[in-house]
Design an enzyme around this catalytic site. Structure first.
Site, PDB file in Angstrom:
ATOM      1  N   ASP A 181      96.691  39.218   9.757  1.00 44.37           N
ATOM      2  CA  ASP A 181      96.335  37.972  10.327  1.00 44.37           C
ATOM      3  C   ASP A 181      97.077  37.741  11.595  1.00 44.37           C
ATOM      4  OD1 ASP A 181      96.286  35.132  11.016  1.00 44.37           O
ATOM      5  OD2 ASP A 181      95.545  34.700   8.721  1.00 44.37           O
ATOM      6  N   HIS A 182      96.310  37.823  12.841  1.00 45.10           N
ATOM      7  CA  HIS A 182      96.967  38.155  13.892  1.00 45.10           C
ATOM      8  C   HIS A 182      97.615  36.760  14.142  1.00 45.10           C
ATOM      9  CE1 HIS A 182      93.468  36.302  15.797  1.00 45.10           C
ATOM     10  NE2 HIS A 182      94.065  36.265  16.925  1.00 45.10           N
ATOM     11  N   HIS A 244      93.697  32.347   9.267  1.00 46.60           N
ATOM     12  CA  HIS A 244      94.914  31.659  10.431  1.00 46.60           C
ATOM     13  C   HIS A 244      95.182  30.380  10.045  1.00 46.60           C
ATOM     14  CE1 HIS A 244      93.088  35.347  12.320  1.00 46.60           C
ATOM     15  NE2 HIS A 244      92.115  34.788  12.964  1.00 46.60           N
TER      16      HIS A 244
HETATM   17  C1  BG6 Z   1      89.581  35.706  15.261  1.00 40.32           C
HETATM   18  C2  BG6 Z   1      88.187  34.821  15.138  1.00 40.32           C
HETATM   19  O1  BG6 Z   1      89.986  36.035  13.865  1.00 40.32           O
HETATM   20  O2  BG6 Z   1      90.339  34.629  15.917  1.00 40.32           O
HETATM   21  C3  BG6 Z   1      87.743  34.791  16.449  1.00 40.32           C
HETATM   22  O3  BG6 Z   1      87.546  35.910  14.313  1.00 40.32           O
HETATM   23  C4  BG6 Z   1      88.562  33.779  17.254  1.00 40.32           C
HETATM   24  O4  BG6 Z   1      86.254  33.841  16.107  1.00 40.32           O
HETATM   25  C5  BG6 Z   1      90.116  34.402  17.236  1.00 40.32           C
HETATM   26  O5  BG6 Z   1      88.035  33.647  18.412  1.00 40.32           O
HETATM   27  C6  BG6 Z   1      90.947  33.409  17.755  1.00 40.32           C
HETATM   28  O6  BG6 Z   1      92.106  34.137  18.190  1.00 40.32           O
HETATM   29  P1  BG6 Z   1      93.025  33.686  19.122  1.00 40.32           P
HETATM   30  O7  BG6 Z   1      94.249  34.553  19.217  1.00 40.32           O
HETATM   31  O8  BG6 Z   1      92.134  33.917  20.513  1.00 40.32           O
HETATM   32  O9  BG6 Z   1      93.482  32.171  19.117  1.00 40.32           O
END
Ligand code: BG6
Length: 506
Positions: A181-182, A244
């Site tokens: 989960d980044h 997230h």
């Molecule tokens: C991803 C989603 O996991 O996270 C995207 O699939 C979203 O739709 C993105 O834009 C948002 O990540 P960050 O790091 O740009 O907030």
């Protein structure tokens, strides 16, 4: 940080977008910092035949294009560690030969048995590749550890998540599974832990006695870009909230862990997930708002609506905005509402957690913009990472006018070191065997359980509206009504873009 044990990094889906944009550039960033193991190789796997050289040339271009570090001087040395094989990954018969290819590469690079298998593939392969790897014993850890990395979505709903759980846990142990989960790799999400548990001043106030509500916003100014096809199967709730944002909420709400051991932290996170009070079907109308952006004109430019995007059905009912109000049923949070909202094509890109403290029990001051305003602690996850404390101060001069002021800390002021990207941190942890920042099976299942009634209602109950909102606005105005309390609203209300003046991009 130090070098990890030697290992082979196998990436399924090597010709895909994630590998190009994030995985290989992040591995290169680790290489430049000397954080890859002494003996190391990256094996890209896809269906299309390429030579090692052709794959390296493509990766070289991607490292330049999606660069994570300025230093390009070591790219050629790094590329020598990149290899490629074409495998029909859904065909079990292809795996004995694949196993032999891994053995040959290990021998050539003197790596030993430690292996990471990264599934950067469409989710339809999640139930297939792990099973086939196990069929040739590539899940066995006798000659070194074996880890399986999976990207979201971890299922499509509760039923499919339970099915995936069964498939994965049949051949793999929980401690071999790393669900990326980044958001958990973001420095400022981890800083939430440090802010809470390294400072004596916040924790005593961090509960139902002093906190009025907690608000989490993840606004994106972009639309679905080229991902319309995927997004049609997901929507904002599955794409951002199930993973997230519930993870961020859990870190904001968890009890202090007994140590920094992964198991200690993950146990506390899991307890939060287990305490989420499901939103009942009857409450979906009032506690879960969905919206979809419609065309509008921003700065003279016509912005297409969601239904006009590539890969999207002209009658699509997919939500590009979701806002929820929910409760965490435990002693710390009893009665405190949590609000989450996220959307595409909102006025700006910002992710933040806002803790709204209760007002003073007796209002002494009645004039000025800050009179009787609640204190807020804003933990800004991105961009301009930092922490903002809002409180009232006397406006100089006669009387007792109260003005709201900010105590503002910007992460960038702390250090001139670059902040590593989320993937860089998480890829490093997969080699280290540190699962702290990865979602474990039960968290995923609990999150699906919590969201199931909303997903059911949004799919089956025609009376639940899908609100249109103009691209570039703060989403459906109905979402403002989610917030309890007179005069209470989201930190960036629909009609008044900002009170800090820092996020107005329009
Ligand atoms: C991803 C989603 O996991 O996270 C995207 O699939 C979203 O739709 C993105 O834009 C948002 O990540 P960050 O790091 O740009 O907030």
């Amino acid at each position: 940080m130090k070098k990890n044990d030697n290992c082979l990094y196998v990436i399924f889906g090597a010709s895909g977008d994630l590998n190009k944009r994030k995985l290989v550039p992040s591995l290169y960033a680790l290489f430049v910092q000397g954080l890859l193991p002494e003996k190391f190789a990256v094996l890209g796997v896809s269906r299309t035949p390429f030579t090692d050289e052709a794959h390296r040339a493509a990766m070289k271009a991607d490292i330049h294009k999606y660069k994570e570090v300025e230093d390009a001087s070591q790219i050629d040395a790094f590329l020598q560690k990149i290899y490629y094989v074409a495998v029909q990954v859904n065909d079990e018969a292809a795996y004995p030969a694949f196993k032999q290819q891994l053995e040959d590469l290990r021998t050539k690079e003197e790596i030993g048995g430690n292996t990471v298998f990264y599934l950067s593939t469409p989710p339809t392969s999640y139930g297939i590749i792990p099973k086939h790897l196990a069929s040739v014993g590539l899940n066995k850890q006798k000659d070194g550890w074996k880890r399986l990395i999976i990207e979201k979505p971890f299922g499509y709903d509760l039923k499919s998540a339970l099915k995936l759980k069964k498939i994965l846990l049949k051949d793999w142990n929980e401690d071999q599974l790393y669900r990326i989960d980044h958001y958990l790799g973001k420095e400022t999400v981890q800083n939430l832990l440090v802010t809470r548990f390294s400072n004596g001043i916040f924790e005593p106030l961090w509960n139902r006695n002093y906190i009025h509500r907690v608000e989490i916003t993840a606004a994106e100014s972009l639309g679905v870009e080229q991902r319309g096809g995927y997004y049609e199967t997901a929507g904002a709730l599955r794409d951002m909230v199930q993973n997230h944002l519930l993870q961020v909420a859990a870190i904001a709400a968890m009890e202090p862990p007994s140590s920094l051991e992964p198991i200690a932290i993950r146990n506390e996170v899991l307890k939060v997930f287990q305490s989420l009070r499901p939103i009942q079907q009857d409450d979906v109308h009032t506690q879960a708002i969905r919206g979809q952006y419609v065309t509008s004109t921003i700065k003279g430019e016509k912005i297409p609506g969601y239904r006009e995007e590539e890969g999207v059905s002209p009658n699509s009912g997919t939500e590009t905005y979701a806002a929820l109000k929910f409760y965490i049923d435990n002693w710390r949070w009893g009665g405190v509402p949590f609000y989450i909202r996220t959307g595409k094509r909102l006025p700006t890109r910002v992710t933040e957690v806002v803790v709204h403290f209760k007002p003073t029990p007796h209002f002494l001051f009645s004039t000025g913009e800050g009179a009787n305003a609640c204190n807020q602690l804003v933990i800004r996850i991105q961009p301009d990472e930092g922490i903002l404390m809002k409180f009232g101060m006397k406006t100089p001069g006669a009387g007792f006018d109260v003005q709201r002021v900010n105590m503002d800390f910007h992460y960038a002021d702390l250090t001139n070191q670059r902040i590593p990207s989320a993937y860089e941190r998480l890829l490093y942890d997969t080699m280290k065997g540190d699962a702290t920042l990865f979602a474990r099976t039960e968290e995923v299942i609990e999150a699906w359980k919590f969201l199931s009634p909303v997903l059911d209602a949004w799919t089956n109950d025609k009376s639940v509206p899908l609100h249109g909102y103009p691209a570039g606005s703060w989403g459906p105005e109905t979402a403002d009504e989610l917030i309890d309390g007179e005069g209470m609203t989201w930190r960036y209300p629909c009609k008044n873009l900002s009170d800090d003046g820092i996020y107005c991009e329009l």
